[in-house]
Motif scaffolding. Sequence first.
Motif, PDB file in Angstrom:
ATOM      1  N   THR A   1       0.780  -1.256   0.128  1.00 40.12           N
ATOM      2  CA  THR A   1       0.061  -0.034  -0.026  1.00 40.12           C
ATOM      3  C   THR A   1       0.901   1.304  -0.130  1.00 40.12           C
TER       4      THR A   1
ATOM      5  N   PHE B   1      -2.143   1.527 -10.049  1.00 34.23           N
ATOM      6  CA  PHE B   1      -3.217   1.766  -9.042  1.00 34.23           C
ATOM      7  C   PHE B   1      -4.011   0.384  -9.063  1.00 34.23           C
TER       8      PHE B   1
ATOM      9  N   SER C   1      -7.705   5.061  -8.751  1.00 33.34           N
ATOM     10  CA  SER C   1      -7.600   6.180  -7.866  1.00 33.34           C
ATOM     11  C   SER C   1      -8.748   7.019  -7.814  1.00 33.34           C
TER      12      SER C   1
ATOM     13  N   SER D   1      -5.125   1.266  -1.414  1.00 37.40           N
ATOM     14  CA  SER D   1      -4.520   1.358  -0.224  1.00 37.40           C
ATOM     15  C   SER D   1      -5.690   1.864   0.684  1.00 37.40           C
TER      16      SER D   1
ATOM     17  N   ARG E   1      -6.100   9.566  -5.106  1.00 35.95           N
ATOM     18  CA  ARG E   1      -5.612   8.645  -3.991  1.00 35.95           C
ATOM     19  C   ARG E   1      -5.764   7.227  -4.476  1.00 35.95           C
ATOM     20  N   ASP E   2      -4.953   6.344  -3.866  1.00 35.89           N
ATOM     21  CA  ASP E   2      -5.004   5.078  -4.163  1.00 35.89           C
ATOM     22  C   ASP E   2      -5.993   4.132  -3.566  1.00 35.89           C
TER      23      ASP E   2
END
Lengths: 531, 303, 313
Positions: free
Chosen positions: B62, B81, B85, B94, B90-91
Amino acid sequence: MKRRDFLAATAAGATAIGALAAPQLAAAQGSRVLRFVPQANLSSMDAVAGTQYVVRNAALMVWDTLYGVNSQLEPQPQMCEGHQVSDDFKTWTFKLRPGLTFHDGGKVTTRDVLASLKRWMVRDTMGQVITARLDALEALDDQSFRFRLNKPFTKMLFALGKNNAPVALIMPERIAATDPFKLISDYVGSGPMKFNKAEWVPGSKAIFEKFAEYPVRSEAGDWLSGGKRMMFDRIEWQILPDAATATAALQNGEIDWWEQPIPDVVPLLKRNANINVDISDPLGNIGSLRMNHLHPPFNDVRVRRAVMMALNQQDYMQAVVGDDAKLWKLLPSFFTPGTPVYTEEGGDILKGPRRYEEARKLLAEAGYKGEKIILCVATDVAITKAEGDVTADMLAKIGMNVDYQALDWGTVGARRAKKDPPGQGGWHIFHTWHAGADCINPAPYTALDAGGDKAWFGWPNSPEVQARIGDWYAAADLEAEKKAIVAINKASFDYVTYGPTGFFLQYQAWRKNISGVVKAPFPVFWGVQKT
Amino acid sequence: MSTTLLSPVDVAVAPALPDVLPPRRARGRVGMFIHRHPTIFAGGLMLAVFLFIAVFAPYLGTADPTAIAPARRTRPPSELFWFGSDMLGRDVYSRVLYGTRISLAVGFSVAILSSIIGLFIGLVSGFTRWVDAIVMRIMDGLMSIPSILLAIALMALTRGDWKNVVVAITVAEVPRVARLVRGVVLTLREQPYVEAAVASGTRVPKIIWKHILPNTLAPIIVQATFICASAMITEAILSFIGAGTPPTIPSWGNIMAEGRALWQVKPHIVFFPALFLSLTVFAVNLLGDGLRDALDPRLAKRI
Amino acid sequence: MLTYAAKRVAATIPVMAIVAFLVFSLLYIAPGDPAAIIAGDQATPADVDRIRESLGLDRPFVVRFAEWVWRVLNGDLGQSIFTNLSVTHMIGQRIQPTVSLMVLTLILTICVAVPMGVAAAAKQGTWIDRLVMMVSVSGFSVPVFVVGYLMAYVFALQLDLFPVQGYTPIANGIGPWLSNLVLPVVTLSAAFVALIARVTRATMLEVLSQDYVRTARAKGVSQRPVLFVHALKNAAVPVITVIGLGVASLIGGAVVTESVFAIPGVGRLIVDAILRRDYPVIQGCVLMFSFLYVLVNLGVDLLYTVFDPRIRY
C-alpha cells in the motif's frame, strides 16, 4: 430491452405491470412544464435577507427589479420606464412603467417601491453606500420617485439592477415591511412566475406557475433585462442532492434541465444523443481559502504569505473540476478574468513553481512552532470538500499541524461567524467560492472588503486595501477604475486578504428538446422552450 | 440491518432457555471441527483474513492512503493503482485496505461495549424491580427512536472522531442487549434451581456468577457477533449520509460516499469498498450463525 | 384483556415523554447555527446575531422545552426555521411516500420471507435450507445503498423498466404510484426479507419439534396442513413481534432508500433537517416516528392475544 418492447411482451395478462411502466410517458405532461434541477435545496425565498445563490435564482422569477443587468452587465430599465439624473449625479428620478401588478392583483405603486428599497438598503453593501449619502428617498406620485443624495453616486442603476444578492427586488409594501433580518413568508411578487406555496415541499420540490398578467417588455430578453417571456405554464424545481440520481434522471428524461452537473459525469452526458452540455456561466467562480486574521498564526502577514507561496492552484482546480483543462484557469488575481478591469498585477506570489522550502523558512521566521491549525471543511459540498482536502495536504507540506474538522455546510456557517480563539470554538481556515459575477469589481464583492470587524468572516483589516476600494468608488471613468483595480489587487495580495484557489467554470446540462438556454450566472428561464 | 432484533424473539420463543451448555467434547481434530461447524470455520477464516489485512495493511503493497495527487485522479484499476484512484488521485487499494481497520475497530468496539453495558443494565434491572421500571422505560424510549436516526442525531452533536461513531452506535445498540439479558434473568429466576438458591439465602452476586452469567454468555456472544455486523453497516450508512467517520479517515463508508456520485462513470471507486464491506459483514454473520447453532442446543441437537 | 390493553396504552405515555425529552435535549446542545445558514454566505456576523435573536434561539433551555411541550400537546409541532412552514404541514406533505414505501415493503417481505422460512424449516438440512440461509445471510450483508444503486443501474438505466427516481402520489393512479415504488421497495425489502425468513425458519423449527405437532404427524396428518395450519399459526407470534420491532430498522432503511431514489418522504426530510439543524422539524419527525413505532408495537402486543389464546395477562 426497451420499455415499449417490454410493454408489448407483457401486454397480455400483465396489465398491472404494463401500468407500472407507463407513467414515464404520462409524467411528461406536454411541453408546457419544465422540470429543472437546481444546484441546491430551496429552503426560503428571500433574496434580500438571505444571500444563497439558489434562493436568488428562484426569487428572480417571482419578483421583478426596477433595472436589470444584461449580459454585458449593463443595467437596463425593467420595471422603470426610464430615469433622469442631475449632472452632479446627486438627484436620481425614476418613473415606473404602466400596467405593473402583483400576483395578488394589487397595482405596483411607489409606496411598494420605496418600502422594498428601504429594506434592501439595510442589507446590501451598495445599498449601504447609498444610505450613507442619502438626503431623501421620496415618492413624487404613484408612478415616480426620487433619490436625493449629498454626494455624487454614479453606480445607481447598477445597484438597482445588479444580479447578486441582496437583489433590489420590488415587493408589495406589506411584505417589504418585514424586518430586514427576518425572512419573509409571503411570496407575492410582480415577476413573470408565481410561486405555488401550497405545492412547495422543501427539500424535494418547488413549483412556479406562469403569471398571465405579467406585462412583458417588447425588447428581447437578455439576462435580467428586456422581455421576460415565459413559454411554460409551470416550472417544477426538483431537488436532487445526489448527483448519481440526477445523472440517471437526466439520461432517462425524467428531468429537462440540470443546473450544475458535476464535471465527472459530463463526458457521460455528452455521449448521450439527447443531452446538451455547456458552460453555464462564462464569468465562472473564484475558489477561496479564507484565513482568520484575528488570531495567531494567521494574524501575521508572513504566515499568510507562506501559505500563498505553497498554494498550488492547479491542485485545487483539478480536485474541484476534474481533468478537463478547459474548465479552469490559474488566477493570480482577486478579480474575474475576462472583464474589462481584470488585472494580474501584484499576483506574482501565486505564479511559478511552489516554494515550499521558502514557505517553511518564513513560517519559522514568523515564530510558528507547530500549533494546531483548525481547518473547517464543509464535507457535504463537493467544491469545499475538494478544496479542504487539498489544503490539508498543502499545509502538511509546509510543516503545519493540521486539525481537519469535517463539518457540514451549516456548521461551517455557524463556526466561521465566531471570533473566539480557534482553540475555543473558533477557526483558522475555511473554504468557499464566489461567483465570478460578484467579483467583477468591489461593489458586489463582499469578500474583498478589509474593514476589520465589519468585514466578511476572517475579518481582514487593512486601511490600505480600504483606501484603494474608496478610490474605485470615486473613479469617474473606466481608466480611473482600471487604475484603482490594479492598486486594489496589489494591496490585497500584499496583505493577503484571502487566498484565491483558482478560477473555474461549471457546466449545465439539458435535454435536446429544450431550446433557448443561455449562459449566465443564474438560470435564465424566460425565452426557454420545450418541444 | 440488524439481526440483533432477533434477541427479544429468542426470549419469547423459548421461555425455557438452556440451563446447561452442551457437554464439551474434545475437539481434537480440526477436520472434525470443520465437519461439525462449517459456518464457524468459513466465517472465522474469512474474518481472520480481514484481521490480517487490517493489522498488516502497511506491508501489503500500500501507499499513503491519504496522499493526494489531483493530476492522477479517477484512474481505472491498473498496475500502478490496483483498485484505481479516486477523485483526489488517492490510491483506492491502499484506502480500502486501511479501511478494514476502521470497519473492524468500529464493529468490535461496538460489540464489546454494548455487550458489557447491556449486560450490566440487564442484570441490574433483572434483579431490582424499581430500577427495572425506570431503566426499561428509558430503554423503550431509546429503542423507539430508529437506531440510525438516533446515531445521526448523536453524530450531529459530536463529529470529528471514529470513537464518537462507536459511542453513537453503541447507545443505539445497548437497549437490545439489555433487554436480552433482562429477559434471560427473568426466565432463569423462575427456574427451580435458582428459586432454590434464592430461597436458601444465596447472595445475589453469587447467583449471578454461578447461575446467570454462564447462561447469558452464550446468547450474548451470538448477539455480539450480530451487533458487530450491524455496527459495520451502520458506520457505512452514517458516512454515506455524511454523518459518520471524518472524511480524512479512509473508512469504507467514506470511500463509497465520496465515490457514489461517480458510480456510473468510475464504478471502481465504489465497487471495491462495497465488496470488502459486504464480505466482512458476511463473514461475521456467518460466524454468528455458526456460533448460534453451536451454542444453542435447541437447534444444535437436531443438526 | 381490556385492563391489559389499557395498561399497555398507559405504558406508552412515559416512553413518549422520555423520547420527547431525549430528542429535545440532544439537539439543544448540538453545535451548528441555523441563523448562520439562513443569513447565507455573504452575511456579516452582526446580521447573523440579529437573525438568531429574532428566532428566539438565544433563550434558555427550560423555557424553550416547556414551550415546545405545551405546543405539542396542543397539536402544534412548531414551524421550520428555514421555510416558515408548519412542521405538521411538512410532515403531512411527505408522509404518503414514506408510508407507501413501508407498507409495500412489509407486504412484499411477508409474501416472500414467510414461505422461504417455512420451506427452509420443512426441508431442514437440505440444500433448500442452506440456500435460504445463504440468501438471507447475504441479504443483510450487503448495505442497502449498494443494493439500491445496483437496482437503479440494472432495472432503470440498462433495462429502462422503471423510473430512476421520484414519487407519484397514489391519487395519480395505482400504476404510476407502484411504478415509482417498485425499485425502492425491492431494495428496502432485501434486508428485511433476510431477517423475517430467518426468524420464520427458527420459530418453525421450534414449533415443529413440539409434542402436539409430532402427535399430529403421528396421527397421519399430512405435511402441508401440519406446516401451514398447526405450525405456522403458532409461529406467528414471534414473527409478528419481529415485524413490529423491525419497523424501527425499516424507518432507518427508508431514510437511505429515500435518498438513493430521491423520494420526497419523511426520511429525507429528517436527514436534511438534521444536517441543517432545523430543530423544530427534527423534533417533530423523530417524535412522529417514535409515536408510529410505539403504536405499531402496541398493536403487535394486542395481536398476541388473538393469535395465541394461551397468553393471558
